[in-house]
Design a protein around this motif. Structure first.
Motif, PDB file in Angstrom:
ATOM      1  N   THR A   1       0.839  -1.190   0.000  1.00  0.00           N
ATOM      2  CA  THR A   1       0.000   0.000   0.000  1.00  0.00           C
ATOM      3  C   THR A   1       0.880   1.249   0.000  1.00  0.00           C
ATOM      4  OG1 THR A   1      -1.657  -1.175   1.292  1.00  0.00           O
ATOM      5  CG2 THR A   1      -1.837   1.212   1.231  1.00  0.00           C
ATOM      6  N   LYS A   2       0.526   2.210  -0.827  1.00  0.00           N
ATOM      7  CA  LYS A   2       1.256   3.475  -0.844  1.00  0.00           C
ATOM      8  C   LYS A   2       0.789   4.303   0.347  1.00  0.00           C
ATOM      9  CE  LYS A   2       2.039   7.645  -3.584  1.00  0.00           C
ATOM     10  NZ  LYS A   2       1.837   8.561  -2.481  1.00  0.00           N
ATOM     11  N   ILE A   3       1.741   4.767   1.123  1.00  0.00           N
ATOM     12  CA  ILE A   3       1.416   5.613   2.264  1.00  0.00           C
ATOM     13  C   ILE A   3       1.540   7.055   1.806  1.00  0.00           C
ATOM     14  CG2 ILE A   3       2.067   6.258   4.613  1.00  0.00           C
ATOM     15  CD1 ILE A   3       3.238   3.443   4.959  1.00  0.00           C
TER      16      ILE A   3
ATOM     17  N   TYR B   1       6.114   9.137   9.381  1.00  0.00           N
ATOM     18  CA  TYR B   1       6.451   8.173  10.440  1.00  0.00           C
ATOM     19  C   TYR B   1       6.098   6.754   9.992  1.00  0.00           C
ATOM     20  CZ  TYR B   1       5.937   5.510  14.780  1.00  0.00           C
ATOM     21  OH  TYR B   1       6.020   4.545  15.743  1.00  0.00           O
ATOM     22  N   ASN B   2       4.874   6.565   9.489  1.00  0.00           N
ATOM     23  CA  ASN B   2       4.430   5.240   9.057  1.00  0.00           C
ATOM     24  C   ASN B   2       5.345   4.690   7.961  1.00  0.00           C
ATOM     25  OD1 ASN B   2       2.255   6.855  10.167  1.00  0.00           O
ATOM     26  ND2 ASN B   2       0.930   5.126   9.766  1.00  0.00           N
TER      27      ASN B   2
ATOM     28  N   CYS C   1      15.372   5.009  16.069  1.00  0.00           N
ATOM     29  CA  CYS C   1      15.975   5.480  14.813  1.00  0.00           C
ATOM     30  C   CYS C   1      15.154   6.621  14.213  1.00  0.00           C
ATOM     31  CB  CYS C   1      16.108   4.330  13.816  1.00  0.00           C
ATOM     32  SG  CYS C   1      17.389   3.137  14.266  1.00  0.00           S
ATOM     33  N   TRP C   2      13.821   6.513  14.285  1.00  0.00           N
ATOM     34  CA  TRP C   2      12.936   7.568  13.760  1.00  0.00           C
ATOM     35  C   TRP C   2      13.183   8.883  14.496  1.00  0.00           C
ATOM     36  CZ3 TRP C   2      10.228   9.939  10.353  1.00  0.00           C
ATOM     37  CH2 TRP C   2       9.297  10.904  10.727  1.00  0.00           C
TER      38      TRP C   2
ATOM     39  N   ASN D   1      13.116  12.575   5.633  1.00  0.00           N
ATOM     40  CA  ASN D   1      12.859  11.679   6.758  1.00  0.00           C
ATOM     41  C   ASN D   1      12.662  10.238   6.308  1.00  0.00           C
ATOM     42  OD1 ASN D   1      12.883  13.615   8.908  1.00  0.00           O
ATOM     43  ND2 ASN D   1      11.008  14.421   8.033  1.00  0.00           N
ATOM     44  N   LYS D   2      13.310   9.857   5.217  1.00  0.00           N
ATOM     45  CA  LYS D   2      13.220   8.486   4.719  1.00  0.00           C
ATOM     46  C   LYS D   2      14.265   7.619   5.422  1.00  0.00           C
ATOM     47  CE  LYS D   2      11.554   9.685   0.103  1.00  0.00           C
ATOM     48  NZ  LYS D   2      11.332  11.087   0.218  1.00  0.00           N
ATOM     49  N   TYR D   3      13.910   6.358   5.627  1.00  0.00           N
ATOM     50  CA  TYR D   3      14.826   5.439   6.282  1.00  0.00           C
ATOM     51  C   TYR D   3      16.094   5.242   5.446  1.00  0.00           C
ATOM     52  CZ  TYR D   3      17.108   1.229   7.792  1.00  0.00           C
ATOM     53  OH  TYR D   3      18.073   0.345   8.200  1.00  0.00           O
TER      54      TYR D   3
END
Length: 191
Positions: free
Chosen positions: A139-141, A147-148, A169-170, A180-182
């Motif tokens: 699913t595209k957030i 955050y999700n 880590c967030w 804010n990408k992992y």
């Protein structure tokens, strides 16, 4: 390492854009500075950015509330109305035809809004298709749910890690300038 700047008058608009702020922080800033607090997080962020950049208060453009249209004798042959509102009436209709587990999801709501004039029977088929696709595709957030997205990407890249580690880590990431990408480098905070 320089920390995230406080959200206050005098903060450079470009600097503001580089950091993550909670919606409650954005709303608080708006209240303190006479800006409208209505709208979603992205809209409020844009309002604050424009205010910090220009000093001009551009408040939310209110739209006139339109009366929710509920067709008489709604059945499977009824055409989907323009500007459909996903009301309790509609929920009851779809539960009757799709089962008690029916719930409005973002993809289905978007389908309804983009397909006015089609029938409710077609809507039921679209819902079933969307549910099946959801089982096999990610699913595209939406963009405002950073955050999700971060937490999902963290777990995809770190099998066996805990939610507490993901949150740690967030918190580290949102305090940094930029996106804010992992990233794998975020794990440094766990060392």
């Amino acid at each position: 390492m320089e920390g995230r700047p406080d959200l206050k008058i005098g903060l450079n608009a470009e600097e503001f854009r580089k950091y993550y702020y909670l919606k409650k922080e954005l709303v608080s800033f708006c209240k303190d500075n006479g800006l409208s607090t209505s709208g979603g997080k992205l809209e409020i962020t844009d309002r604050i950015y424009n205010y910090l950049d220009s000093g001009i208060k551009r408040n939310h453009q209110s739209h006139l509330k339109t009366k929710t249209f509920v067709p008489d004798n709604l059945d499977l042959t009824t055409k989907i109305e323009d500007n459909i509102k996903c009301s309790e009436f509609h929920r009851a209709f779809f539960k009757k035809h799709l089962g008690e587990t029916f719930s409005f999801n973002v993809v289905f709501q978007k389908w309804l809004k983009e397909n006015s004039g089609r029938t409710y029977a077609e809507a039921c088929e679209a819902y079933k298709r969307i549910k099946e696709e959801k089982k096999v595709t990610k699913t595209k957030i939406d963009r405002q749910f950073e955050y999700n997205t971060y937490i999902r990407d963290f777990f995809e890249n770190n099998k066996g890690k805990t939610l507490q580690e993901a949150i740690q880590c967030w918190k580290y990431k949102k305090g940094l300038s930029g996106h804010n990408k992992y990233e794998k480098d975020d794990l440094i905070v766990l060392e």
